[in-house]
Write an enzyme that holds these catalytic residues in place. Structure first.
Site, PDB file in Angstrom:
ATOM      1  CB  VAL A 164      -0.968   0.038   1.208  1.00 20.01           C
ATOM      2  CG1 VAL A 164      -2.022  -1.040   1.078  1.00 20.01           C
ATOM      3  CG2 VAL A 164      -0.212  -0.095   2.531  1.00 20.01           C
ATOM      4  CE1 TYR A 165       3.462   1.382   4.324  1.00 17.54           C
ATOM      5  CE2 TYR A 165       5.762   0.803   4.015  1.00 17.54           C
ATOM      6  CZ  TYR A 165       4.647   0.902   4.829  1.00 17.54           C
ATOM      7  OH  TYR A 165       4.747   0.528   6.149  1.00 17.54           O
ATOM      8  N   GLY A 166       2.477   4.114  -1.396  1.00 22.48           N
ATOM      9  CA  GLY A 166       2.458   4.728  -2.718  1.00 22.48           C
ATOM     10  C   GLY A 166       1.648   3.933  -3.718  1.00 22.48           C
TER      11      GLY A 166
END
Length: 340
Positions: free
Chosen positions: A52-54
């Site tokens: 989910v990071y970026g």
């Protein structure tokens, strides 16, 4: 940089890990590659990301950096899944996790993930299904070790007991929020980890920037900082953390930092590394200069009395029942182990 082993035969990791939540969001790819180069040059071996990071950009950036340098085999790379399930699936279900792992493998450009964290509890999925899926992924060589993040103690205990009863993969690490301003895990989660022999790899070790000393009680933040851009951001929100307790902690932290002629951030990181059960602390940064300063904590060892002073001033206190009640009757030995 020193190294420590994760629990249960888990990998050996550097005591400071590189958190990459900013990659592809606050940190552009070229700068992210500079951070990764610097981290490895300083002896770092543990890189942490999540799907989910970026929106997947962080994994992609790490994958392209790894391809440029000839692979990631000399590093321990961790990622997480749970919060990007495909349509029609719950996050920690078999269908959700298998697809999440395959997508992360493609973005990272690796054949296996060294440490795969389930990013949080999924109340819609039986934990036995999640653990059986993780076991199949381990047997298939798609992941090597398993961890969990952001759990209550009863959830962690359910995971550990189910794993032990079924011969399923037990977590070698837990990734919680933990710092001088947020010590809530010490009530139940950390004692559970100590009893089960699970290592901690904490996130937000600087309390969203508060423990660097850059925020003041009488001036709302502004400019190119997380709270400057959004004072209401997350668990470190200005109005949430701008308390008398916070500034008392900062006063003691500042005094110890001045004694060592070190930045406050390094002292906060060194304190966390001295806590029981902590194997590696995740440090994230917008740029290489900020990362370089934080990595200086790797060789900082605080005196016992300094660790104790910070523990005392930051202690949140025990709720009256059952914790203070049990402690009165010397039934909570874990508090003495924690130096609280």
């Amino acid at each position: 940089m020193p190294t420590r082993s994760l629990a249960g035969g888990g990998p050996i990791v550097s005591t400071l890990g590189l958190g990459t939540m900013t990659f592809g969001v606050e940190t552009p790819e070229e700068e992210a590659h500079r951070q990764l180069d610097l981290f490895v040059a300083r002896g770092g071996t543990f890189v942490d990301t999540a799907d989910v990071y970026g929106g997947g950009a962080s994994e992609e950036i790490i994958g392209r950096w790894g391809r440029r340098r000839g692979g990631l085999g000399d590093l321990v790379v961790a990622t997480k899944g749970r919060f990007r399930p495909p349509p029609g699936s719950h996050g920690a279900s078999r269908r959700g996790l298998v697809r999440a792992v395959e997508a992360s493998l493609r973005r990272l450009q690796v054949e296996a993930i060294d440490l795969y964290f389930v990013h949080g509890w999924d109340r819609h999925t039986d934990v036995a299904e999640t653990l059986a899926t993780l076991q199949d992924l381990v047997r298939a060589g798609r992941i090597h070790h398993v961890g969990w993040s952001n759990l209550a103690a009863w959830q962690l205990e359910r995971i550990v007991s189910t794993a032990r009863a079924g011969g399923l993969p037990a977590p070698v690490a837990l990734q919680p929020q933990y710092n001088l301003l947020e010590r809530g895990i010490e009530l139940e989660v950390l004692p559970c980890c100590l009893e089960a022999g699970i290592a901690l790899t904490p996130w937000s070790p600087l309390g969203g920037g508060w423990l660097t000393g850059k925020y003041r009680a009488d001036v709302r933040p502004s400019g190119a900082t997380r709270l400057g851009e959004n004072p209401a951001r997350g668990v470190e929100a200005y109005d949430l953390r701008n308390t008398e307790r916070t500034h008392v902690v900062l006063d003691v932290l500042r005094a110890i930092a001045e004694r060592h002629d070190r930045p406050m951030a390094q002292v906060a990181l060194a304190w966390l590394l001295a806590r029981p059960g902590v194997a590696s602390v995740l440090v994230g940064a917008r740029d290489a200069q900020q990362l370089d300063a934080n990595l200086g904590a790797a060789d900082l060892v605080l005196a016992d009395e300094e660790v104790a002073a910070l523990a005392e001033v930051s202690a949140p206190g025990l709720p009256a029942y059952p914790y203070a009640f049990l402690e009165t009757w010397s039934q909570l030995d874990v508090w003495r182990r924690l130096g609280t």
